[in-house]
Design a protein around this motif. Structure first.
Motif, PDB file in Angstrom:
ATOM      1  N   ASP A  34      30.204  44.142  33.855  1.00 53.28           N
ATOM      2  CA  ASP A  34      29.032  43.291  34.033  1.00 53.28           C
ATOM      3  C   ASP A  34      29.091  42.397  35.268  1.00 53.28           C
ATOM      4  OD1 ASP A  34      30.998  41.557  33.225  1.00 53.28           O
ATOM      5  OD2 ASP A  34      29.831  40.606  31.646  1.00 53.28           O
ATOM      6  N   GLY A  35      29.894  42.761  36.238  1.00 52.06           N
ATOM      7  CA  GLY A  35      29.956  41.944  37.437  1.00 52.06           C
ATOM      8  C   GLY A  35      30.949  42.467  38.453  1.00 52.06           C
ATOM      9  N   LEU A  36      31.247  41.618  39.391  1.00 51.87           N
ATOM     10  CA  LEU A  36      32.195  41.944  40.455  1.00 51.87           C
ATOM     11  C   LEU A  36      33.408  41.027  40.339  1.00 51.87           C
ATOM     12  CD1 LEU A  36      29.690  42.249  43.433  1.00 51.87           C
ATOM     13  CD2 LEU A  36      30.789  44.116  42.188  1.00 51.87           C
ATOM     14  N   ILE A  37      34.559  41.545  40.748  1.00 51.16           N
ATOM     15  CA  ILE A  37      35.802  40.787  40.673  1.00 51.16           C
ATOM     16  C   ILE A  37      36.526  40.884  42.016  1.00 51.16           C
ATOM     17  CG2 ILE A  37      38.068  40.600  39.558  1.00 51.16           C
ATOM     18  CD1 ILE A  37      36.817  41.997  37.128  1.00 51.16           C
ATOM     19  N   VAL A  38      37.055  39.766  42.475  1.00 54.35           N
ATOM     20  CA  VAL A  38      37.965  39.763  43.617  1.00 54.35           C
ATOM     21  C   VAL A  38      39.364  39.559  43.040  1.00 54.35           C
ATOM     22  CG1 VAL A  38      38.669  38.616  45.745  1.00 54.35           C
ATOM     23  CG2 VAL A  38      36.230  38.852  45.206  1.00 54.35           C
ATOM     24  N   CYS A  54      45.988  38.784  40.115  1.00 58.09           N
ATOM     25  CA  CYS A  54      45.237  37.676  39.531  1.00 58.09           C
ATOM     26  C   CYS A  54      43.806  37.749  40.038  1.00 58.09           C
ATOM     27  CB  CYS A  54      45.868  36.321  39.843  1.00 58.09           C
ATOM     28  SG  CYS A  54      45.896  35.865  41.568  1.00 58.09           S
ATOM     29  N   ASP A  55      42.886  37.362  39.169  1.00 53.99           N
ATOM     30  CA  ASP A  55      41.476  37.319  39.541  1.00 53.99           C
ATOM     31  C   ASP A  55      41.234  36.044  40.346  1.00 53.99           C
ATOM     32  OD1 ASP A  55      41.177  39.596  38.040  1.00 53.99           O
ATOM     33  OD2 ASP A  55      40.123  38.620  36.387  1.00 53.99           O
ATOM     34  N   ILE A  56      40.636  36.210  41.502  1.00 58.74           N
ATOM     35  CA  ILE A  56      40.268  35.056  42.328  1.00 58.74           C
ATOM     36  C   ILE A  56      38.844  34.634  41.987  1.00 58.74           C
ATOM     37  CG2 ILE A  56      39.945  34.226  44.695  1.00 58.74           C
ATOM     38  CD1 ILE A  56      42.874  34.875  43.983  1.00 58.74           C
ATOM     39  N   VAL A  57      37.962  35.613  41.915  1.00 57.41           N
ATOM     40  CA  VAL A  57      36.565  35.396  41.542  1.00 57.41           C
ATOM     41  C   VAL A  57      36.211  36.460  40.522  1.00 57.41           C
ATOM     42  CG1 VAL A  57      34.173  35.376  42.343  1.00 57.41           C
ATOM     43  CG2 VAL A  57      35.976  34.516  43.837  1.00 57.41           C
ATOM     44  N   ASP A  58      35.577  36.052  39.432  1.00 59.43           N
ATOM     45  CA  ASP A  58      35.188  36.989  38.381  1.00 59.43           C
ATOM     46  C   ASP A  58      33.770  36.639  37.961  1.00 59.43           C
ATOM     47  OD1 ASP A  58      35.061  38.781  36.304  1.00 59.43           O
ATOM     48  OD2 ASP A  58      36.870  38.055  35.299  1.00 59.43           O
ATOM     49  N   THR A  59      32.802  37.459  38.355  1.00 60.99           N
ATOM     50  CA  THR A  59      31.405  37.184  38.019  1.00 60.99           C
ATOM     51  C   THR A  59      30.989  37.962  36.782  1.00 60.99           C
ATOM     52  OG1 THR A  59      30.518  38.993  39.348  1.00 60.99           O
ATOM     53  CG2 THR A  59      30.822  36.878  40.456  1.00 60.99           C
ATOM     54  N   HIS A  60      30.117  37.386  36.007  1.00 61.97           N
ATOM     55  CA  HIS A  60      29.528  38.052  34.849  1.00 61.97           C
ATOM     56  C   HIS A  60      28.019  37.815  34.928  1.00 61.97           C
ATOM     57  CE1 HIS A  60      33.342  38.947  32.916  1.00 61.97           C
ATOM     58  NE2 HIS A  60      33.733  37.764  33.324  1.00 61.97           N
TER      59      HIS A  60
END
Length: 92
Positions: A34-38, A54-60
């Protein structure tokens, strides 16, 4: 580009292959359901499988209709404006 990640599901180890877009040598953009992850890659095994990250940015943010239409390789050369226009068109 594809990258393999080693997951531990309650003691069951499984290698999952993900499509990624390299942002730097140790940072990638990938998709979740449901999103993008860095992700920042912290450690790989001898075969190049990512074993620690590790996730730096995790969008939902995105409904499946939008998220399913994101092609990571296609967006690598887009400007920020073009990327958001692309997302808007997917949501129609």
């Amino acid at each position: 580009m594809k990258l393999q990640y080693l997951y531990d599901f309650d003691g069951e180890l499984e290698i999952i292959e993900k499509e990624v877009l390299y942002l730097s040598s140790d940072m990638v953009l990938t998709q979740s359901y449901d999103g993008l992850i860095v992700d920042r890659i912290l450690k790989r095994d001898d075969n190049g499988v990512v074993v620690e990250w590790c996730d730096i940015v995790d969008t939902h943010l995105f409904p499946e209709k939008v998220n399913g239409g994101i092609d990571l390789q296609a967006i690598k050369d887009m400007s920020t404006l073009d990327f958001f226009l692309h997302l808007a068109n997917l949501g129609k």
